[in-house]
Design a protein around this motif. Structure first.
Motif, mmCIF file in Angstrom:
data_model
loop_
_atom_site.group_PDB
_atom_site.id
_atom_site.type_symbol
_atom_site.label_atom_id
_atom_site.label_comp_id
_atom_site.label_asym_id
_atom_site.label_seq_id
_atom_site.Cartn_x
_atom_site.Cartn_y
_atom_site.Cartn_z
ATOM 1 N N LYS A 174 0.832 -1.200 0.000
ATOM 2 C CA LYS A 174 0.000 0.000 0.000
ATOM 3 C C LYS A 174 0.864 1.248 0.000
ATOM 4 O O LYS A 174 0.615 2.205 -0.744
ATOM 5 N N ASP A 175 1.894 1.260 0.847
ATOM 6 C CA ASP A 175 2.778 2.424 0.879
ATOM 7 C C ASP A 175 3.520 2.573 -0.441
ATOM 8 O O ASP A 175 3.712 3.704 -0.926
ATOM 9 N N ALA A 176 3.943 1.460 -1.005
ATOM 10 C CA ALA A 176 4.644 1.526 -2.286
ATOM 11 C C ALA A 176 3.736 2.118 -3.359
ATOM 12 O O ALA A 176 4.178 2.939 -4.184
ATOM 13 N N ASP A 177 2.472 1.733 -3.356
ATOM 14 C CA ASP A 177 1.525 2.259 -4.345
ATOM 15 C C ASP A 177 1.318 3.769 -4.146
ATOM 16 O O ASP A 177 1.223 4.513 -5.125
ATOM 17 N N LYS A 178 1.273 4.216 -2.896
ATOM 18 C CA LYS A 178 1.104 5.645 -2.635
ATOM 19 C C LYS A 178 2.286 6.448 -3.166
ATOM 20 O O LYS A 178 2.106 7.527 -3.760
ATOM 21 N N VAL A 179 3.505 5.950 -2.963
ATOM 22 C CA VAL A 179 4.682 6.658 -3.438
ATOM 23 C C VAL A 179 4.710 6.661 -4.965
ATOM 24 O O VAL A 179 5.039 7.679 -5.598
ATOM 25 N N GLU A 180 4.355 5.527 -5.590
ATOM 26 C CA GLU A 180 4.321 5.467 -7.053
ATOM 27 C C GLU A 180 3.301 6.449 -7.620
ATOM 28 O O GLU A 180 3.562 7.141 -8.611
ATOM 29 N N ARG A 181 2.153 6.537 -6.991
ATOM 30 C CA ARG A 181 1.121 7.463 -7.478
ATOM 31 C C ARG A 181 1.577 8.920 -7.333
ATOM 32 O O ARG A 181 1.300 9.759 -8.194
ATOM 33 N N PHE A 182 2.276 9.209 -6.261
ATOM 34 C CA PHE A 182 2.796 10.562 -6.101
ATOM 35 C C PHE A 182 3.830 10.857 -7.185
ATOM 36 O O PHE A 182 3.831 11.957 -7.776
ATOM 37 N N ALA A 183 4.694 9.908 -7.467
ATOM 38 C CA ALA A 183 5.686 10.098 -8.525
ATOM 39 C C ALA A 183 4.996 10.319 -9.867
ATOM 40 O O ALA A 183 5.436 11.156 -10.678
ATOM 41 N N ASP A 184 3.929 9.585 -10.139
ATOM 42 C CA ASP A 184 3.159 9.795 -11.370
ATOM 43 C C ASP A 184 2.616 11.218 -11.440
ATOM 44 O O ASP A 184 2.656 11.858 -12.502
ATOM 45 N N ASP A 185 2.098 11.717 -10.316
ATOM 46 C CA ASP A 185 1.542 13.076 -10.303
ATOM 47 C C ASP A 185 2.623 14.114 -10.562
ATOM 48 O O ASP A 185 2.394 15.101 -11.269
ATOM 49 N N VAL A 186 3.810 13.902 -9.990
ATOM 50 C CA VAL A 186 4.895 14.853 -10.216
ATOM 51 C C VAL A 186 5.288 14.867 -11.692
ATOM 52 O O VAL A 186 5.462 15.947 -12.298
ATOM 53 N N GLU A 187 5.386 13.701 -12.279
ATOM 54 C CA GLU A 187 5.736 13.650 -13.702
ATOM 55 C C GLU A 187 4.634 14.259 -14.563
ATOM 56 O O GLU A 187 4.912 14.888 -15.585
ATOM 57 N N LEU A 188 3.377 14.070 -14.161
ATOM 58 C CA LEU A 188 2.270 14.684 -14.896
ATOM 59 C C LEU A 188 2.412 16.204 -14.909
ATOM 60 O O LEU A 188 2.258 16.845 -15.954
ATOM 61 N N MET A 189 2.720 16.790 -13.755
ATOM 62 C CA MET A 189 2.852 18.232 -13.662
ATOM 63 C C MET A 189 4.102 18.719 -14.408
ATOM 64 O O MET A 189 4.083 19.788 -15.049
#
Length: 899
Positions: free
Chosen positions: A595-610
């Motif tokens: 779960k924590d790994a998924d949260k960090v991956e999703r945050f990284a996706d958001d940063v790359e999106l921006m």
């Protein structure tokens, strides 16, 4: 009849000089005693008394003695006002004629213990003679004051300035309230010859008091006091008030000292960008000035002031130990002295025999209680105010004080002034139309001053695609046309909305005040948004390997916290150590929790999106919109805002809107944060010759030739978080009535305020829902029903108060209580343990007791509900806006870990 009804009937007879016979069946009393023994003290705190409290039996006794012949004694009838006059060197007249006494200067007079209505000898021979012939008869109307001079009062003054006894004057904006108040004082002192020692004029604040003094320089003996200086004088026994038995003189302390005392009683967590003392200061005011029960206030604050019921008496004990009073305690100490010390009370009531009180609609419940105690038993209080300008509901002010003035001050009359001398006819008509939609108000008709030209261009409403640009263009046009900047005011609902106006006008070289400063950058929403903009800006020069682009140090944690992702403090710490997106993804791969790994991956996706948005040419405005809508910061901040109880300052959503409104002034995301910081750091309040930028709440009572109402848009007027639409309508009314020549209203073309359509024609208030409560009632009102040893107040205090907190906050608490905590269930045990483990770690980090972080009841309710979003967490017991902002992410992480 109840004792309250008896008291009110006696007050009516006294005020109208109606003859009556009061029959007393008890034994005669000594000369220096009241007509009968009464309970004349109460040891309870003011918030236990309530705003409607009175010593009713003592009031009855006082009314009987003021203007009545006492025929109980076998030794003969007595008329105490005449006896007191003789003590003061008047000589009795035993010959024929109506005169009863000859004053020291030789003037013949009729003794009067009645209201301040002049009765000449020529008008009173029958009644005065009847009383002299038979002192055992009923009390009769008679007057002993000298007739006013033929030139007094000025014939131009309306009845509300000259009529007596003290009516409530419910006045429209700009009708000359201060002038009426000061002229009434002049009439009583010079025209009616009321001794200055019996008259007190009460101003709401120091500025108003100075204005009154400037208008009464010919009356140096006039007592003009602010509410707090009056309370302090009573508490200390200074001036004409009864000295304290202990001989102490209490010192006053400011907010800095208050915070130091609180730090010794409450262990505040040290967290950047927060003010942990702020909710405690608000809660102390809610109890002491709002007359609300500490337990009720503690619950309404949703966990931000846990232990208030115990801290409050400890805080007050520390004040007493220091011999000190803070700002609110000056009022509380005066009330307690009045209800606990009969001698001090009677002395104060003599000093305040006639009270003239300004800005009556702005009184907090404790202020009103103080005024009622001082003006008893006759309640000779002249209240000047305008219920349509009641805009401080969050501080306890209520239109009810004027709407029901006759309940709070029995025997009073209502004399509304109907002429607005400030505003042009177009503004007066529009304001009148607007207010017809409010149900809870004094009925009145408002007219423009005679002779003013009815120019429809004096009030113009604009629907703009860029409201800030249109507002600034209006200011620039006025200045270019020769209008002095100091003659212009730009007003709005919340101060951060003025940020684009402030920056644009500064760039144009037009001096203004600076309502927005660097504190904006530390608030949760703005801080997170700027972190996201900085992260996104790193993608501008990134090529294919954007994941390897260096990220700004320390900003990952700010961005990851908002919107909440359920990240634990340790995980946030690890994420903040990463300097690239690739580093974030490697961190995710090392985590044992999927779960924590998924949260960090999703945050990284958001940063790359921006980062991609900027790489494709997105400017600052585009990034901020994406952060709010696509990343979800806007929804998260709205959740935080909805947990607030009042709209007394800018909300997080307002902060985000303000950032977007100035984004085009610096379209490059890479430098936007630094540019904005420089602008706000360098912001200074210039000389008084600049354009006034302010919220409506800060300028009530002031006026300018040119007023621009900025952002009269839906969501701001009425504010989207407001629960009292009538008060929001009053805010808009106050805004447009600040202008003496021209008013311009600017609204967003796609979302204009619904109030704008109400300016054109009169309407009628909507029918209230079947279960709706009258404004100013609310659960709890101003405290428990006002009972005392000798009866209740006019209507009890549950009917009179304005709640200091929104119904949303109360409903949340009530719903939680109804649902029960449920903490004992085995199914919830893992979540309880996870929350307690987190709580212990957070308490150690912050250096505070565990219950300050989260009380057990809150732990149990969160475990039972197991929220997964910030909105769900906000509905749990003990979670107010401060805790939601400070701990929300971590609590969600703890709950998620226990699933």
């Amino acid at each position: 009849m109840t004792i309250v009804e008896v008291a009110n009937e006696l007050a009516r007879c006294w005020a109208t000089r109606t003859r009556f016979v009061a029959r007393w069946s008890g034994p005669p009393t000594a000369d220096d005693q009241d007509p009968y023994p009464v309970p004349d003290r109460d040891e309870r705190t003011p918030w236990d008394l309530g705003v409607g409290f009175e010593l009713t039996a003592e009031r009855v006794a006082g009314l009987l003695r003021l203007h009545a012949v006492d025929a109980r004694s076998a030794a003969g009838a007595r008329y105490r006002p005449a006896e007191l006059a003789v003590v003061r060197r008047a000589t009795p007249i035993d010959g024929p004629g109506p005169a009863e006494l000859r004053l020291a200067d030789g003037t013949a007079a009729v003794v009067d213990g009645g209201p301040l209505v002049p009765v000449t000898l020529a008008a009173a021979p029958e009644v005065a003679g009847a009383r002299r012939a038979d002192r055992s008869g009923p009390a009769t109307p008679a007057g002993g004051r000298r007739s006013p001079s033929p030139s007094w009062p000025p014939t131009s003054w309306p009845p509300s300035a000259t009529s007596v006894p003290g009516p409530a004057s419910s006045l429209p904006a700009a009708s000359g309230k201060t002038r009426v108040l000061t002229e009434r004082a002049r009439l009583l002192l010079a025209g009616r010859q009321v001794p200055p020692s019996l008259l007190t004029l009460v101003a709401f604040n120091v500025r108003a008091a100075e204005e009154m003094r400037s208008r009464t320089t010919d009356l140096p003996e006039l007592h003009i006091r602010t509410l707090n200086s009056l309370g302090l004088a009573i508490a200390n026994g200074s001036g004409p008030f009864a000295a304290r038995a202990d001989g102490r003189r209490l010192a006053t302390i400011d907010e800095t000292d208050v915070r130091r005392i609180l730090e010794g009683l409450v262990r505040f967590p040290r967290r950047a960008g927060t003010d942990p003392a702020a909710p405690w200061l608000e809660a102390l005011a809610a109890v002491r000035l709002g007359l609300r029960q500490p337990a009720e206030v503690e619950a309404a604050f949703g966990g931000d002031v846990d232990g208030l019921a115990a801290v409050l008496p400890a805080y007050r004990a520390e004040l007493d130990r220091r011999g000190a009073l803070d700002y609110d305690e000056q009022i509380v100490a005066a009330i307690e002295r009045l209800v606990r010390e009969p001698a001090a009370r009677r002395r104060a009531q003599r000093v305040c025999r006639v009270l003239l009180v300004d800005e009556f609609q702005d009184l907090a419940p404790a202020h009103l209680l103080l005024v009622r105690l001082l003006s008893a038993p006759t309640y000779d209080c002249f209240g000047v105010g305008d219920d349509d300008q009641t805009i401080y509901g969050y501080a306890g002010a209520s239109p009810d004080w004027l709407v029901r003035f006759g309940d709070w001050f029995p025997g009073s009359a209502d004399h509304p002034l109907q002429t607005n001398y400030r505003c042009p006819p177009a503004v007066v008509a529009a304001a009148s139309n607007l207010l017809t939609r409010n149900r809870h108000r004094v009925t009145k008709e408002i007219h423009a001053a005679p002779g003013r030209t009815a120019d429809p261009a004096a009030l113009v409403v604009h629907h703009d695609h860029d409201v800030a640009a249109a507002t600034c263009a209006e200011v620039e046009r006025l200045v270019a046309g020769g209008v002095a900047p100091a003659d212009i005011a730009v007003l709005t609902r919340v101060n951060v909305t003025l940020l684009p106006v402030q920056l644009r006008l500064a760039a144009a070289g037009i001096a203004t005040t600076a309502p927005v400063d660097g504190q904006l950058l530390s608030r949760s929403g703005a801080r997170a948004a700027l972190a996201w903009v900085a992260l996104a800006a790193t993608g501008r020069d990134a090529g294919r390997h954007a994941g390897a682009t260096a990220l700004p140090g320390g900003l990952v944690g700010d961005a990851a916290r908002r919107p909440p992702r359920g990240l634990s403090p340790k995980l946030l710490e690890w994420m903040n150590e990463q300097r690239t997106v690739e580093g974030l993804r490697r961190l995710a791969g090392r985590l044992s929790s999927a779960k924590d790994a998924d949260k960090v991956e999703r945050f990284a996706d958001d940063v790359e999106l921006m980062m991609g948005l900027v790489r494709d040419g997105g400017d600052t405005a585009a990034v901020l919109r994406a952060v709010a809508d696509r990343i979800g910061l806007g929804a998260a901040m709205e959740t935080l805002d909805r947990s607030r109880g009042t709209v007394d300052r800018s909300a997080h959503g307002d902060d985000l809107a303000a950032l977007e409104a100035v984004a085009h002034l610096h379209p490059d995301p890479a430098g936007f944060g630094a540019w904005l910081r420089r602008q706000l750091t360098n912001a200074r309040v210039p000389a008084a010759d600049g354009v006034q930028l302010a919220t409506v709440h800060r300028v009530k009572g002031r006026e300018w030739p040119h007023v621009i109402v900025h952002e009269a848009s839906d969501g701001l007027l009425p504010h989207r978080l407001a629960v009292d639409v009538e008060e929001e309508r009053r805010v808009f009314h106050v805004a447009i009535t600040r202008g003496s020549q021209v008013v311009r209203v600017h609204a967003a073309a796609d979302r204009p305020s619904p109030f704008l359509a109400e300016l054109a024609a009169p309407g009628s208030p909507p029918e209230p829902p079947a279960a709706a409560m009258r404004p100013g009632t609310g659960p709890g009102g101003t405290g428990p029903r006002g009972t005392g040893p000798s009866g209740t107040g006019p209507s009890g205090t549950g009917d009179g108060g304005t709640s200091l907190f929104s119904s949303a906050g109360r409903n949340r608490t009530a719903a939680t209580a109804a649902g029960g905590a449920g903490g004992g269930s085995d199914a919830h045990a893992p979540t309880v343990e996870a929350l307690k483990a987190w709580r212990l770690q957070r308490a150690r980090t912050d250096g505070v007791p565990a219950y300050v972080v989260l009380p057990d009841k809150a732990v149990d309710d969160i475990a039972r509900r197991r929220p997964s979003t910030l909105a769900e967490l906000a509905r749990c017991h003990g979670i107010g806006p401060t805790k939601l902002d400070r701990y929300g992410d971590e609590i969600l992480a703890a709950v998620d870990a226990a699933r």
